[in-house]
Design an enzyme around this catalytic site. Structure first.
Site, short mmCIF file in Angstrom:
data_model
loop_
_atom_site.label_atom_id
_atom_site.label_comp_id
_atom_site.label_asym_id
_atom_site.label_seq_id
_atom_site.Cartn_x
_atom_site.Cartn_y
_atom_site.Cartn_z
N PRO A 75 39.62 47.26 46.76
CA PRO A 75 40.92 47.89 47.06
C PRO A 75 42.10 46.98 46.74
O PRO A 75 43.22 47.47 46.56
CB PRO A 75 40.83 48.18 48.56
N HIS A 119 22.91 52.54 47.07
CA HIS A 119 23.77 51.58 46.40
C HIS A 119 23.90 51.86 44.91
O HIS A 119 24.94 51.60 44.31
CB HIS A 119 23.23 50.17 46.63
N TYR A 143 23.54 42.06 50.74
CA TYR A 143 24.55 41.02 50.90
C TYR A 143 23.89 39.83 51.58
O TYR A 143 23.71 39.80 52.79
CB TYR A 143 25.72 41.50 51.74
#
Length: 354
Positions: free
Chosen positions: A260, A181, A114
């Protein structure tokens, strides 16, 4: 390995997401209840209508790290395409991280890619020295060469170097939860997981997790290493990983759902659909937002689910965390359970979107 252009996207709702996890047919109602009982080995399931207090329940990662089930993901703290920082002034991101912990968050989910590196460095700047109860989860196994470009890198020497680099950026001797990942299709699974087991034995990581994995792969992985968590795309309208969730429930494995909030599709603002109508109606009854209802549904749906929605906004952070206070009725849960985008029960794959 060819570049991949589909990340997992732990943040909500600022960036696009990663590969879908098709699932096999879901379990029958009786099997679902039995699976929930299995998940209780990791989760302290709440009581009441539809697990009414589930937002305040906790989960024991690997039987040793107790965390609240609503965490915080750091993808929202980096720029478009997961490249560079989101804000020129890092204090804005540091403030969001500190507020999350002040609000009681005990699970921070990040990744070395990230930024790259940016999110891990922000976590350390904001929160180190870490509170005793705070669990930091990060990921390795992917390298970056530009915005929205990922290269899977699962050779043992690469994983060892990535773990060491994360330890330095996070300013810690041991990473609480280290997640692969992506499984590298060019490297035997046993070599990849064997490397993580060696890192665990060396004290560099405490628990092992997997990201974007199918049920069959997870079952094989469990034969090679102690798997504490899974992180797949999953939300109210995308339940393609239902079979993975059921396996997690049966084995006491944490399931961290990314997207989500459906990459923002469940937070309102789009065209009206039966799903948005149901969410809006239920949200109105609870004086809540549709995003809060979507998060509350996850917390009620399974004691194995640990959502980690992310944001760069303090107000959005508060909104997300307040979803833990919402108690959905059995009727509301049934109405939400009936919603689907049609992906539930689709044929399984090797767990990778190429």
């Amino acid at each position: 390995m060819d570049a991949q252009t589909t990340p997992d996207a732990a943040m909500e709702p600022e960036t696009p997401g990663g590969p879908t996890k098709p699932a096999e047919a879901g379990a029958e109602a009786g099997a679902h209840a039995a699976a929930r009982a299995g998940a209780a080995t990791g989760a302290h399931a709440a009581t009441g209508a539809g697990a009414a207090d589930s937002g305040r329940s906790v989960f024991s990662l690997g039987g040793s790290l107790v965390v609240g089930r609503l965490g915080f993901g750091t993808g929202g703290l980096v720029g478009a395409g997961y490249w560079g920082p989101r804000h020129e002034d890092p204090q804005r991101s540091l403030a969001v991280l500190r507020r999350a912990v002040d609000r009681g968050v005990t699970l921070i989910d990040t990744a070395d890619n990230y930024g790259p590196d940016v999110a891990e460095e922000l976590v350390a700047r904001a929160l180190h020295p870490y509170p005793e109860e705070l669990v930091i989860a990060t990921k390795g196994g992917v390298v970056r060469t530009g915005p929205n470009v990922w290269h899977i890198a699962g050779r043992p020497e690469q994983l060892r170097a990535m773990c060491d680099a994360s330890l330095r950026r996070l300013r810690t001797d041991t990473i609480d939860l280290y997640q692969l990942h992506r499984l590298d299709p060019d490297v035997p699974m046993a070599d990849q997981l064997g490397t993580l087991v060696e890192l665990r034995q060396a004290g560099k990581i405490r628990h092992i997790g997997l990201d974007s994995i199918g049920a069959a792969e997870l079952a094989r992985a469990r034969e090679l290493a102690p798997i504490t968590s899974v992180q797949n795309r999953y939300n109210l309208m995308d339940r393609a990983s239902e079979d993975v969730l059921k396996l997690c429930e049966r084995t006491g494995t944490a399931f961290l759902p990314w997207f989500p909030l459906g990459n923002g599709t469940l937070t309102g603002g789009g065209s009206a659909t039966p799903a948005t109508d149901a969410l809006t109606s239920i949200a109105t009854a609870h004086d809540a937002t549709t995003g809060q209802i979507a998060l509350a549904w996850l917390l009620h749906h399974s004691p194995a689910l640990l959502p980690t929605p992310g944001t760069s906004s303090p107000d959005h952070l508060d909104e997300n965390l307040d979803a833990a206070r919402i108690s959905l009725t059995e009727e509301e849960l049934a109405r939400l359970d009936a919603l689907t985008d049609g992906s539930n029960g689709s044929a399984g794959t090797d767990g990778r979107n190429s």
